[in-house]
Write a protein that holds these residues in place. Sequence first.
Motif, PDB file in Angstrom:
ATOM      1  N   MET A 276      44.377  42.244  38.057  1.00  0.00           N
ATOM      2  CA  MET A 276      45.686  42.869  38.178  1.00  0.00           C
ATOM      3  C   MET A 276      46.129  42.855  39.641  1.00  0.00           C
ATOM      4  SD  MET A 276      45.860  46.106  35.622  1.00  0.00           S
ATOM      5  CE  MET A 276      44.227  46.673  35.190  1.00  0.00           C
ATOM      6  N   ARG A 277      47.438  42.866  39.846  1.00  0.00           N
ATOM      7  CA  ARG A 277      47.978  42.850  41.202  1.00  0.00           C
ATOM      8  C   ARG A 277      49.262  43.667  41.267  1.00  0.00           C
ATOM      9  NH1 ARG A 277      51.238  37.713  43.194  1.00  0.00           N
ATOM     10  NH2 ARG A 277      52.348  39.428  44.124  1.00  0.00           N
ATOM     11  N   THR A 278      49.619  44.032  42.488  1.00  0.00           N
ATOM     12  CA  THR A 278      50.889  44.721  42.706  1.00  0.00           C
ATOM     13  C   THR A 278      51.995  43.686  42.809  1.00  0.00           C
ATOM     14  OG1 THR A 278      50.678  44.647  45.119  1.00  0.00           O
ATOM     15  CG2 THR A 278      49.778  46.598  43.998  1.00  0.00           C
ATOM     16  N   ASP A 279      53.220  44.155  42.786  1.00  0.00           N
ATOM     17  CA  ASP A 279      54.350  43.312  43.148  1.00  0.00           C
ATOM     18  C   ASP A 279      54.248  43.034  44.646  1.00  0.00           C
ATOM     19  OD1 ASP A 279      55.397  43.394  40.561  1.00  0.00           O
ATOM     20  OD2 ASP A 279      56.681  45.129  41.007  1.00  0.00           O
ATOM     21  N   ASN A 280      55.006  42.064  45.127  1.00  0.00           N
ATOM     22  CA  ASN A 280      55.040  41.789  46.566  1.00  0.00           C
ATOM     23  C   ASN A 280      55.655  42.973  47.304  1.00  0.00           C
ATOM     24  OD1 ASN A 280      53.868  39.273  46.342  1.00  0.00           O
ATOM     25  ND2 ASN A 280      55.810  38.205  46.260  1.00  0.00           N
ATOM     26  N   LEU A 281      55.065  43.292  48.450  1.00  0.00           N
ATOM     27  CA  LEU A 281      55.519  44.391  49.304  1.00  0.00           C
ATOM     28  C   LEU A 281      55.718  43.853  50.712  1.00  0.00           C
ATOM     29  CD1 LEU A 281      52.779  46.836  47.992  1.00  0.00           C
ATOM     30  CD2 LEU A 281      55.196  46.917  47.368  1.00  0.00           C
ATOM     31  N   LYS A 282      56.266  44.668  51.598  1.00  0.00           N
ATOM     32  CA  LYS A 282      56.417  44.291  53.011  1.00  0.00           C
ATOM     33  C   LYS A 282      55.628  45.281  53.862  1.00  0.00           C
ATOM     34  CE  LYS A 282      59.648  40.997  52.824  1.00  0.00           C
ATOM     35  NZ  LYS A 282      59.506  39.669  53.324  1.00  0.00           N
TER      36      LYS A 282
ATOM     37  N   HIS B 170      48.393  43.553  46.687  1.00  0.00           N
ATOM     38  CA  HIS B 170      47.008  43.914  46.390  1.00  0.00           C
ATOM     39  C   HIS B 170      46.624  43.222  45.085  1.00  0.00           C
ATOM     40  CE1 HIS B 170      46.978  47.100  49.407  1.00  0.00           C
ATOM     41  NE2 HIS B 170      48.178  47.457  48.964  1.00  0.00           N
ATOM     42  N   ARG B 171      45.399  42.709  45.054  1.00  0.00           N
ATOM     43  CA  ARG B 171      44.850  42.132  43.818  1.00  0.00           C
ATOM     44  C   ARG B 171      43.487  42.768  43.592  1.00  0.00           C
ATOM     45  NH1 ARG B 171      44.529  36.011  43.956  1.00  0.00           N
ATOM     46  NH2 ARG B 171      42.847  36.398  45.433  1.00  0.00           N
ATOM     47  N   VAL B 172      43.288  43.299  42.388  1.00  0.00           N
ATOM     48  CA  VAL B 172      42.009  43.908  42.035  1.00  0.00           C
ATOM     49  C   VAL B 172      41.450  43.155  40.840  1.00  0.00           C
ATOM     50  CG1 VAL B 172      40.794  46.022  41.414  1.00  0.00           C
ATOM     51  CG2 VAL B 172      42.834  46.148  42.872  1.00  0.00           C
ATOM     52  N   THR B 173      40.175  42.765  40.962  1.00  0.00           N
ATOM     53  CA  THR B 173      39.482  42.046  39.893  1.00  0.00           C
ATOM     54  C   THR B 173      38.251  42.835  39.483  1.00  0.00           C
ATOM     55  OG1 THR B 173      40.219  39.931  40.825  1.00  0.00           O
ATOM     56  CG2 THR B 173      38.386  39.857  39.252  1.00  0.00           C
ATOM     57  N   TRP B 174      38.139  43.100  38.188  1.00  0.00           N
ATOM     58  CA  TRP B 174      36.948  43.720  37.616  1.00  0.00           C
ATOM     59  C   TRP B 174      36.237  42.638  36.819  1.00  0.00           C
ATOM     60  CZ3 TRP B 174      41.740  45.852  37.813  1.00  0.00           C
ATOM     61  CH2 TRP B 174      41.883  47.115  38.370  1.00  0.00           C
ATOM     62  N   THR B 175      34.976  42.379  37.158  1.00  0.00           N
ATOM     63  CA  THR B 175      34.209  41.329  36.491  1.00  0.00           C
ATOM     64  C   THR B 175      33.044  41.943  35.734  1.00  0.00           C
ATOM     65  OG1 THR B 175      34.775  39.789  38.277  1.00  0.00           O
ATOM     66  CG2 THR B 175      32.943  39.175  36.822  1.00  0.00           C
TER      67      THR B 175
ATOM     68  N   GLN C 157      33.840  45.351  41.019  1.00  0.00           N
ATOM     69  CA  GLN C 157      35.257  45.548  41.341  1.00  0.00           C
ATOM     70  C   GLN C 157      35.508  45.029  42.740  1.00  0.00           C
ATOM     71  OE1 GLN C 157      36.799  49.550  40.976  1.00  0.00           O
ATOM     72  NE2 GLN C 157      38.725  49.002  41.922  1.00  0.00           N
ATOM     73  N   TYR C 158      36.493  44.151  42.862  1.00  0.00           N
ATOM     74  CA  TYR C 158      36.808  43.496  44.136  1.00  0.00           C
ATOM     75  C   TYR C 158      38.301  43.630  44.387  1.00  0.00           C
ATOM     76  CZ  TYR C 158      36.207  39.954  47.796  1.00  0.00           C
ATOM     77  OH  TYR C 158      36.151  39.287  49.001  1.00  0.00           O
ATOM     78  N   TRP C 159      38.662  44.363  45.452  1.00  0.00           N
ATOM     79  CA  TRP C 159      40.057  44.653  45.770  1.00  0.00           C
ATOM     80  C   TRP C 159      40.416  43.944  47.058  1.00  0.00           C
ATOM     81  CZ3 TRP C 159      41.875  50.377  46.835  1.00  0.00           C
ATOM     82  CH2 TRP C 159      43.201  50.382  47.251  1.00  0.00           C
ATOM     83  N   GLU C 160      41.397  43.057  46.959  1.00  0.00           N
ATOM     84  CA  GLU C 160      41.853  42.281  48.110  1.00  0.00           C
ATOM     85  C   GLU C 160      43.300  42.642  48.442  1.00  0.00           C
ATOM     86  OE1 GLU C 160      40.305  37.914  47.209  1.00  0.00           O
ATOM     87  OE2 GLU C 160      41.121  38.948  45.436  1.00  0.00           O
ATOM     88  N   THR C 161      43.608  42.621  49.734  1.00  0.00           N
ATOM     89  CA  THR C 161      44.982  42.689  50.193  1.00  0.00           C
ATOM     90  C   THR C 161      45.306  41.317  50.762  1.00  0.00           C
ATOM     91  OG1 THR C 161      44.758  45.032  50.709  1.00  0.00           O
ATOM     92  CG2 THR C 161      46.619  43.861  51.710  1.00  0.00           C
ATOM     93  N   ILE C 162      46.316  40.675  50.206  1.00  0.00           N
ATOM     94  CA  ILE C 162      46.635  39.295  50.563  1.00  0.00           C
ATOM     95  C   ILE C 162      47.999  39.277  51.261  1.00  0.00           C
ATOM     96  CG2 ILE C 162      46.997  36.963  49.670  1.00  0.00           C
ATOM     97  CD1 ILE C 162      45.159  37.951  47.271  1.00  0.00           C
TER      98      ILE C 162
END
Length: 169
Positions: free
Chosen positions: A116-122, A131-136, A145-150
């Motif tokens: 899952m991810r958020t909408d684009n932000l500034k 933000h993208r969060v992946t649960w494996t 759980q791996y949370w990235e800010t891209i």
Amino acid sequence: MKRTITILLFSLAVFTIQAQTNSCNCCTDKHSEFDFWIGDWNVTNPDGSKAGTNVISKSQNNCLLQENWKSANGKITGTSNNFYNYQAKQWEQIWVDNVGGSLHLKGNRDGNKMIMRTDNLKNKKGETFYHRVTWTLKKDGSVHQYWETITNNKDITVAFDGLYKRISE
């Protein structure tokens, strides 16, 4: 005779109401895609230190997957409500914590991962990020759980990297 008919009609009405309230609109394969996260968990950081505990449970007749997080030092708590949005055909998470943080994530399951991810932000610099969060789901039943800010679709900062292991019963 009238009394018997009245009792039968009343019984039929009660049965109909019970049948309607006992139906489970959220007992579908889509609504169970994130069930691998249900449980009581100890969560550790990549170095093995304790990050916190998390309790994930289903409620609202299987329509809601609710998370209750507590950091290892007990200072940060948070709750998320996760649900499958039929209209948007996606999972959504609304996260709120006790330090003013919030997220609205959207996404879907892909194999053994919920992404899952958020909408684009500034950000303050005017750069686009999300933000993208992946649960494996791991083979041993644990969950990573791996949370990235891209930022600018290329620069990745890891916000959280945790391994969930079930608390022994």
